[in-house]
Design a protein around this motif. Structure first.
Motif, PDB file in Angstrom:
ATOM      1  N   ASP A 275      33.402  33.581  37.703  1.00  0.00           N
ATOM      2  CA  ASP A 275      32.585  34.015  38.659  1.00  0.00           C
ATOM      3  C   ASP A 275      33.631  33.542  40.087  1.00  0.00           C
ATOM      4  O   ASP A 275      32.855  33.510  41.064  1.00  0.00           O
ATOM      5  CB  ASP A 275      31.373  33.922  39.105  1.00  0.00           C
ATOM      6  CG  ASP A 275      30.633  32.159  38.357  1.00  0.00           C
ATOM      7  OD1 ASP A 275      32.098  31.418  38.298  1.00  0.00           O
ATOM      8  OD2 ASP A 275      29.874  32.003  38.243  1.00  0.00           O
ATOM      9  N   GLU A 276      33.871  32.519  39.363  1.00  0.00           N
ATOM     10  CA  GLU A 276      35.141  31.591  40.614  1.00  0.00           C
ATOM     11  C   GLU A 276      36.127  32.344  40.722  1.00  0.00           C
ATOM     12  O   GLU A 276      36.737  32.327  40.100  1.00  0.00           O
ATOM     13  CB  GLU A 276      34.901  30.176  40.359  1.00  0.00           C
ATOM     14  CG  GLU A 276      33.851  29.701  40.334  1.00  0.00           C
ATOM     15  CD  GLU A 276      33.248  29.385  41.677  1.00  0.00           C
ATOM     16  OE1 GLU A 276      34.350  29.016  42.681  1.00  0.00           O
ATOM     17  OE2 GLU A 276      31.799  29.370  41.781  1.00  0.00           O
ATOM     18  N   TYR A 277      36.479  33.591  41.539  1.00  0.00           N
ATOM     19  CA  TYR A 277      37.374  34.280  42.070  1.00  0.00           C
ATOM     20  C   TYR A 277      37.571  34.668  43.399  1.00  0.00           C
ATOM     21  O   TYR A 277      36.043  35.211  43.564  1.00  0.00           O
ATOM     22  CB  TYR A 277      37.603  35.780  40.646  1.00  0.00           C
ATOM     23  CG  TYR A 277      36.826  37.204  40.392  1.00  0.00           C
ATOM     24  CD1 TYR A 277      36.931  37.830  40.908  1.00  0.00           C
ATOM     25  CD2 TYR A 277      35.174  36.057  39.404  1.00  0.00           C
ATOM     26  CE1 TYR A 277      35.203  38.519  41.301  1.00  0.00           C
ATOM     27  CE2 TYR A 277      34.349  37.381  39.511  1.00  0.00           C
ATOM     28  CZ  TYR A 277      34.028  38.249  40.626  1.00  0.00           C
ATOM     29  OH  TYR A 277      33.136  39.028  40.586  1.00  0.00           O
ATOM     30  N   GLU A 278      38.503  35.285  43.278  1.00  0.00           N
ATOM     31  CA  GLU A 278      38.652  35.812  45.254  1.00  0.00           C
ATOM     32  C   GLU A 278      39.514  37.412  44.877  1.00  0.00           C
ATOM     33  O   GLU A 278      40.590  37.110  44.398  1.00  0.00           O
ATOM     34  CB  GLU A 278      39.422  35.457  45.657  1.00  0.00           C
ATOM     35  CG  GLU A 278      39.118  35.611  47.409  1.00  0.00           C
ATOM     36  CD  GLU A 278      37.768  34.870  48.025  1.00  0.00           C
ATOM     37  OE1 GLU A 278      36.709  36.029  48.276  1.00  0.00           O
ATOM     38  OE2 GLU A 278      38.057  33.017  48.366  1.00  0.00           O
ATOM     39  N   VAL A 279      38.525  38.134  44.941  1.00  0.00           N
ATOM     40  CA  VAL A 279      39.097  39.886  44.888  1.00  0.00           C
ATOM     41  C   VAL A 279      39.098  40.473  46.363  1.00  0.00           C
ATOM     42  O   VAL A 279      38.084  40.565  46.764  1.00  0.00           O
ATOM     43  CB  VAL A 279      39.056  40.397  43.455  1.00  0.00           C
ATOM     44  CG1 VAL A 279      37.500  40.641  44.165  1.00  0.00           C
ATOM     45  CG2 VAL A 279      39.396  41.845  43.637  1.00  0.00           C
ATOM     46  N   VAL A 280      40.324  41.216  46.398  1.00  0.00           N
ATOM     47  CA  VAL A 280      39.947  42.182  47.808  1.00  0.00           C
ATOM     48  C   VAL A 280      41.097  43.625  47.017  1.00  0.00           C
ATOM     49  O   VAL A 280      42.096  43.635  46.652  1.00  0.00           O
ATOM     50  CB  VAL A 280      40.964  41.447  48.880  1.00  0.00           C
ATOM     51  CG1 VAL A 280      40.917  42.521  50.553  1.00  0.00           C
ATOM     52  CG2 VAL A 280      41.051  40.180  49.289  1.00  0.00           C
TER      53      VAL A 280
ATOM     54  N   PRO B  74      44.661  33.997  39.650  1.00  0.00           N
ATOM     55  CA  PRO B  74      44.925  33.039  41.652  1.00  0.00           C
ATOM     56  C   PRO B  74      44.402  32.681  43.089  1.00  0.00           C
ATOM     57  O   PRO B  74      43.080  33.359  42.322  1.00  0.00           O
ATOM     58  CB  PRO B  74      46.049  34.394  41.881  1.00  0.00           C
ATOM     59  CG  PRO B  74      45.201  35.568  40.737  1.00  0.00           C
ATOM     60  CD  PRO B  74      44.369  35.165  39.833  1.00  0.00           C
ATOM     61  N   ASP B  75      44.926  32.484  43.080  1.00  0.00           N
ATOM     62  CA  ASP B  75      43.870  32.387  44.337  1.00  0.00           C
ATOM     63  C   ASP B  75      43.534  33.219  45.442  1.00  0.00           C
ATOM     64  O   ASP B  75      42.470  33.544  45.913  1.00  0.00           O
ATOM     65  CB  ASP B  75      45.474  31.342  45.477  1.00  0.00           C
ATOM     66  CG  ASP B  75      45.595  30.434  44.812  1.00  0.00           C
ATOM     67  OD1 ASP B  75      44.438  28.950  45.160  1.00  0.00           O
ATOM     68  OD2 ASP B  75      46.913  29.944  45.271  1.00  0.00           O
ATOM     69  N   LEU B  76      44.151  34.690  44.891  1.00  0.00           N
ATOM     70  CA  LEU B  76      43.201  36.604  45.800  1.00  0.00           C
ATOM     71  C   LEU B  76      43.970  37.034  44.262  1.00  0.00           C
ATOM     72  O   LEU B  76      45.368  37.021  44.123  1.00  0.00           O
ATOM     73  CB  LEU B  76      43.798  36.103  46.829  1.00  0.00           C
ATOM     74  CG  LEU B  76      43.598  37.542  47.993  1.00  0.00           C
ATOM     75  CD1 LEU B  76      42.507  38.006  47.505  1.00  0.00           C
ATOM     76  CD2 LEU B  76      44.116  37.311  48.877  1.00  0.00           C
ATOM     77  N   LEU B  77      43.171  37.827  43.739  1.00  0.00           N
ATOM     78  CA  LEU B  77      43.567  39.044  43.006  1.00  0.00           C
ATOM     79  C   LEU B  77      43.178  40.156  44.238  1.00  0.00           C
ATOM     80  O   LEU B  77      42.429  40.013  44.837  1.00  0.00           O
ATOM     81  CB  LEU B  77      42.638  39.115  42.433  1.00  0.00           C
ATOM     82  CG  LEU B  77      42.765  40.272  41.230  1.00  0.00           C
ATOM     83  CD1 LEU B  77      44.755  40.394  40.949  1.00  0.00           C
ATOM     84  CD2 LEU B  77      41.906  40.185  40.207  1.00  0.00           C
ATOM     85  N   LEU B  78      44.843  41.161  44.032  1.00  0.00           N
ATOM     86  CA  LEU B  78      44.573  42.468  45.173  1.00  0.00           C
ATOM     87  C   LEU B  78      44.447  43.493  44.729  1.00  0.00           C
ATOM     88  O   LEU B  78      45.448  43.861  43.184  1.00  0.00           O
ATOM     89  CB  LEU B  78      46.100  42.578  45.471  1.00  0.00           C
ATOM     90  CG  LEU B  78      45.728  43.472  46.682  1.00  0.00           C
ATOM     91  CD1 LEU B  78      44.443  43.848  48.357  1.00  0.00           C
ATOM     92  CD2 LEU B  78      47.018  43.333  47.768  1.00  0.00           C
ATOM     93  N   ILE B  79      43.594  44.465  44.145  1.00  0.00           N
ATOM     94  CA  ILE B  79      43.382  45.304  44.306  1.00  0.00           C
ATOM     95  C   ILE B  79      43.025  46.929  44.736  1.00  0.00           C
ATOM     96  O   ILE B  79      43.640  46.865  45.703  1.00  0.00           O
ATOM     97  CB  ILE B  79      41.952  45.547  43.328  1.00  0.00           C
ATOM     98  CG1 ILE B  79      42.117  44.528  42.301  1.00  0.00           C
ATOM     99  CG2 ILE B  79      41.910  46.915  42.146  1.00  0.00           C
ATOM    100  CD1 ILE B  79      42.238  44.415  41.234  1.00  0.00           C
ATOM    101  N   ASP B  80      44.686  47.730  43.918  1.00  0.00           N
ATOM    102  CA  ASP B  80      44.154  49.212  44.963  1.00  0.00           C
ATOM    103  C   ASP B  80      43.193  49.880  45.150  1.00  0.00           C
ATOM    104  O   ASP B  80      43.061  50.719  43.169  1.00  0.00           O
ATOM    105  CB  ASP B  80      45.771  49.787  44.360  1.00  0.00           C
ATOM    106  CG  ASP B  80      45.831  51.385  45.047  1.00  0.00           C
ATOM    107  OD1 ASP B  80      46.041  51.208  45.978  1.00  0.00           O
ATOM    108  OD2 ASP B  80      46.622  52.103  44.022  1.00  0.00           O
ATOM    109  N   GLY B  81      42.198  50.170  45.295  1.00  0.00           N
ATOM    110  CA  GLY B  81      41.332  50.391  45.416  1.00  0.00           C
ATOM    111  C   GLY B  81      39.852  50.353  45.929  1.00  0.00           C
ATOM    112  O   GLY B  81      40.602  48.882  47.605  1.00  0.00           O
ATOM    113  N   GLY B  82      38.761  50.512  46.344  1.00  0.00           N
ATOM    114  CA  GLY B  82      38.038  50.355  47.438  1.00  0.00           C
ATOM    115  C   GLY B  82      37.128  50.099  46.496  1.00  0.00           C
ATOM    116  O   GLY B  82      36.573  49.770  45.728  1.00  0.00           O
TER     117      GLY B  82
END
Length: 575
Positions: free
Chosen positions: A457-462, A432-440
């Motif tokens: 290695d071309e991913y965007e995660v928050v 996806p354009d942005l991956l959201l993870i529950d955690g720090g």
């Protein structure tokens, strides 16, 4: 200016037809229709046209070849154009795009057709819909089973030896064991089709008449069954939430600001409230693409404004009525359709604003049109599951949600669970354009390790560190802390909550399945097949315990097994 195309265009007939512009690779870039082919195509190469129509200029500049198909009338040209646009989706054409995937009711083409729910139209058979809500479709399907007793299984009937529990629940006429003749089954199916096309009043009157006859014959139990069916019919009307007269069978169409909204009313019941992306589309474009190209059922009446007399004339043979509202009720429904467009626009504008802010505030490399959220759920390590939810342009795309059961772990480990689902999902699906993870940060490090193992290695995660509502990154970016009311934080929390809800629901299903199964494991004579049949028939352990001996026999077909269940239920009630 392309001389090859000009030569072809100058030789076209002045007859109705469809013209097709192609680029240098032979890819269709535009499809159009014309009453007089030659005159229409040559107009694309005049500077006077370019001054008024920028799109016509771009088509003329990009086109390297020209094809055409002659037809006998403007109507044929209209329908052919719609099919070519729908199938080819040329670059410069307006085409109808569903804003979400809607469910249909499907009737198969078997000798004894079966009913089902589907979101695609791939199999041979008949389709009714699309409907707005899967919940409404499930309620509708259950009602149809009770009234018309059409099968919902897709089994090869030649291999079935005895009827299933739905026959005993009077929700199937059991054609599998010839409990119904082909003629009787066809009659049931015809009545069901009439109901779906809007003849709901006829069905209701027949049910009321049958209930009265049974009551007068003092067959009160059977009369009560009909009463319950009528009650479920009333529930359907309450579920759809818009009042309309029982004799109304119409579609209500509104087209505005790049969107189209369609209300589908059948027998006074609002079965569809659909919204489509339709930039620069007209009502004529919608009609040709939705009903003709996509093959959706044509209603008896289509209420739509803005059609010219010649447009109405082209469709008269297919619609009993097409045009402006004929009464106050239809005006009210058309107003509701336009309000749906207004509400959709507000939602999209708010979502677009939040996404723009997220792009800027979070320092993302790409605009986050597609966001995926991952959540893990377990109980002391038992039944570890993961959920992936998908948001496109700020809105949930539930047809693409996925659940994963993590069976590789011997003990609870959220980090390994996250890494497992990352590897399982993104070796098969695009990022996806942005991956959201529950955690720090620890959870993000697990993500980083998993992506490294699969060579990405071309991913965007928050990460969302919930304790402080902070947004965490893998690189050198500082943590971002936003106020609770900030639209970006609200959007991210809503995605995280949705991922959590979806994971928890799946985990609860697995827990309940284990609990229910273990509770009836010790009934003598009840093996896996009978256990499954009992749970399917009665829904839960409580339902099995409260079932009558006759209902149990209808499922088990064995008196000793029924005695064992009854004895177990009695012992259970004494616990």
């Amino acid at each position: 200016m392309n001389e090859k195309i000009l030569n072809k265009a100058s030789q076209l007939p002045e007859e109705p037809g469809v013209y097709i512009f192609k680029d240098q690779k032979g890819v269709v870039v535009y499809v159009g229709k014309a009453k007089k082919l030659k005159r229409r195509v040559l107009s694309y190469f005049r500077e006077s046209t370019w001054a008024k129509n920028e799109k016509a200029k771009r088509i003329a500049e990009e086109a390297e070849d020209l094809d055409f198909i002659m037809v006998t009338s403007e109507r044929e040209a209209l329908l052919l154009e719609a099919n070519l646009i729908f199938n080819g989706k040329p670059k410069y054409n307006v085409f109808l795009k569903d804003s979400r995937t809607y469910p249909y009711i499907y009737i198969s083409a078997d000798q004894y057709p079966y009913l089902g729910i589907t979101r695609t139209k791939e199999l041979e058979g008949s389709y009714f819909g699309p409907y707005t809500s899967a919940g409404l479709v499930r309620k509708l399907l259950e009602f149809l089973q009770k009234v018309f007793r059409i099968r919902t299984c897709s089994y090869d009937l030649s291999r079935v030896k005895k009827p299933c529990f739905l026959y005993h629940l009077k929700m199937c006429s059991a054609p599998c064991v010839e409990k119904v003749t082909p003629e009787e089954y066809r009659e049931q199916l015809s009545a069901l089709t009439d109901f779906l096309e809007g003849d709901t009043l006829k069905v209701r009157e027949a049910l009321l008449k049958r209930m009265t006859v049974l009551s007068e014959a003092m067959q009160f139990e059977r009369a009560a069954e009909i009463r319950d069916i009528l009650s479920s019919m009333d529930d359907l009307y309450a579920f759809q939430g818009v009042e309309a007269s029982l004799d109304l069978k119409a579609d209500i169409l509104a087209v505005s600001t790049g969107l189209a909204a369609l209300l589908q009313v059948r027998g006074g019941m609002l079965l569809g409230k659909l919204v489509f992306d339709f930039p620069d589309g007209t009502p004529i474009d919608f009609i040709t693409q939705f009903y003709y190209a996509k093959g959706n059922r044509i209603p008896k009446a289509l209420i739509v404004t803005g059609l010219k007399k010649k447009d109405i004339k082209q469709f008269k043979r297919d619609f009993q009525y097409i045009g402006d509202p004929r009464d106050e009720q239809e005006e009210r429904l058309l107003s509701i359709a336009f309000k749906n467009i207004d509400e959709e626009q507000k939602i999209r504008l708010n979502a677009a604003h939040s996404l723009r802010q997220a792009h800027q505030i979070l320092g993302l490399k790409r605009f986050p049109s597609r966001i995926e959220g991952i959540d893990i759920s377990h109980t002391q390590g038992l039944y570890t599951v993961a959920s992936v939810v998908v948001f496109d342009n700020g809105k949930p795309n539930k047809s693409e949600y996925r659940r994963y059961r993590i069976s590789e772990l011997d003990e609870p480990n959220d980090f390994e669970a996250i890494a497992t689902v990352i590897k399982r999902r993104y070796t098969k699906h695009p990022l996806p354009d942005l991956l959201l993870i529950d955690g720090g940060e620890p959870q993000l490090r697990a993500v980083e390790k998993a992506f490294a193992e699969i060579g990405m290695d071309e991913y965007e995660v928050v990460g969302l560190a919930k304790e402080f509502n902070e947004l965490v990154f893998l690189d050198s970016r500082d943590r971002v802390k936003l106020k609770e009311e900030h639209p970006v934080l609200r959007m991210i929390i809503s995605i995280d909550n949705e991922a959590h809800r979806f994971a928890i629901n799946y985990h609860r299903v697995l827990r309940e399945r284990r609990f229910q199964t273990s509770r009836i494991d010790d009934i003598p004579g009840i093996g896996p097949k009978r256990k499954k049949a009992l749970l399917r028939a009665f829904g839960s352990v409580k339902g099995i315990a409260e079932a009558s001996e006759a209902d149990l026999y209808g499922v088990l077909k064995n008196s000793k097994a029924v005695e064992a269940v009854v004895q177990w239920a009695n012992e259970k009630s004494g616990d």
